[in-house]
Enzyme design. Structure first.
Site, PDB file in Angstrom:
ATOM      1  CB  ILE A 154      -0.941  -0.002   1.237  1.00 10.12           C
ATOM      2  CG1 ILE A 154      -1.841  -1.235   1.232  1.00 10.12           C
ATOM      3  CG2 ILE A 154      -1.758   1.275   1.293  1.00 10.12           C
ATOM      4  CD1 ILE A 154      -2.805  -1.323   0.089  1.00 10.12           C
ATOM      5  CG  ASP A 155       4.646   3.372   2.331  1.00  5.87           C
ATOM      6  OD1 ASP A 155       4.716   4.303   1.485  1.00  5.87           O
ATOM      7  OD2 ASP A 155       5.356   3.335   3.343  1.00  5.87           O
ATOM      8  CB  THR A 156       3.734   3.959  -3.642  1.00  5.57           C
ATOM      9  OG1 THR A 156       3.249   5.264  -3.325  1.00  5.57           O
ATOM     10  CG2 THR A 156       2.585   3.033  -3.993  1.00  5.57           C
ATOM     11  CB  SER A 157       7.258   6.000   0.669  1.00  9.66           C
ATOM     12  OG  SER A 157       7.488   4.896   1.522  1.00  9.66           O
ATOM     13  CD1 TRP A 158       7.177   0.721  -2.397  1.00  9.23           C
ATOM     14  CD2 TRP A 158       8.654   0.471  -4.033  1.00  9.23           C
ATOM     15  NE1 TRP A 158       6.507   0.230  -3.487  1.00  9.23           N
ATOM     16  CE2 TRP A 158       7.388   0.072  -4.517  1.00  9.23           C
ATOM     17  CE3 TRP A 158       9.741   0.395  -4.902  1.00  9.23           C
ATOM     18  CZ2 TRP A 158       7.182  -0.384  -5.803  1.00  9.23           C
ATOM     19  CZ3 TRP A 158       9.531  -0.070  -6.192  1.00  9.23           C
ATOM     20  CH2 TRP A 158       8.272  -0.455  -6.634  1.00  9.23           C
TER      21      TRP A 158
END
Length: 182
Positions: free
Chosen positions: A89-93
């Site tokens: 869900i977290d696309t900060s990568w």
């Protein structure tokens, strides 16, 4: 291609040798290896060679970016980003990916898509890609048109898992790929 696949092959070789598999048998197995399901999967479409590469985390993304940095020919880069549970869900990568390394390469056009296309486009713009060379295509059904109109024969598609599934579904609907049976 890529250093990470060399590491994988060496690990498989070492394990097989440990279990008594001969070098000839291992070589024969490697010769049968195919690019499948987003693992540098090659798809021919309308005169284009589309190479789909699944990216899921910053380490894998950076390995793929290193691979692309060795490409000798001009190409179109497509980046498809979704954010479902299967993708993370977290696309900060994507901010840990060294996209900046590609700004020196032979990319003639960038196609950005997926449900989080705005995040991906912004990341690439910050990395130094010219927004004027970007084609933003949030509609998966229209992605194939963008691929067809790309200026290069080679297209590298970096995609998260569910974006890749959606793209493969569109290819299947066009009869380019066989539908997967679950």
């Amino acid at each position: 291609g890529g250093t990470y696949n060399i590491y994988n092959a060496l690990a498989a070789f070492a394990c097989a040798r440990e279990f008594g598999v001969s070098a000839d048998e291992i070589a024969a197995a490697f010769a049968k290896n195919k690019r499948i399901f987003g693992r540098q999967e090659l798809i021919s479409y309308q005169g284009k060679q589309i190479n789909i590469i699944l990216v899921k985390n910053p380490v894998g993304l950076n390995e793929v970016l290193s691979l692309l940095d060795t490409e000798k020919d001009h190409y179109t880069l497509a980046a498809l980003l979704n954010a479902h549970h299967a993708d993370g869900i977290d696309t900060s990568w994507i901010w840990d990916g060294n996209f900046e390394s590609l700004t020196r390469s032979k990319i003639d056009q960038v196609i950005v898509g997926g449900e989080r296309h705005k995040d991906m486009a912004f990341r690439l713009e910050v990395a130094g890609f010219d927004p004027g060379k970007m084609v933003i295509q949030s509609d998966f059904d229209q992605l194939l048109d963008a691929f067809e109109q790309a200026p290069d024969e080679k297209i590298y598609v970096l995609s998260t898992y569910t974006a890749m599934l959606h793209l493969r579904q569109v290819f299947a609907e066009k009869g380019v790929l066989k539908r997967r049976i679950n």
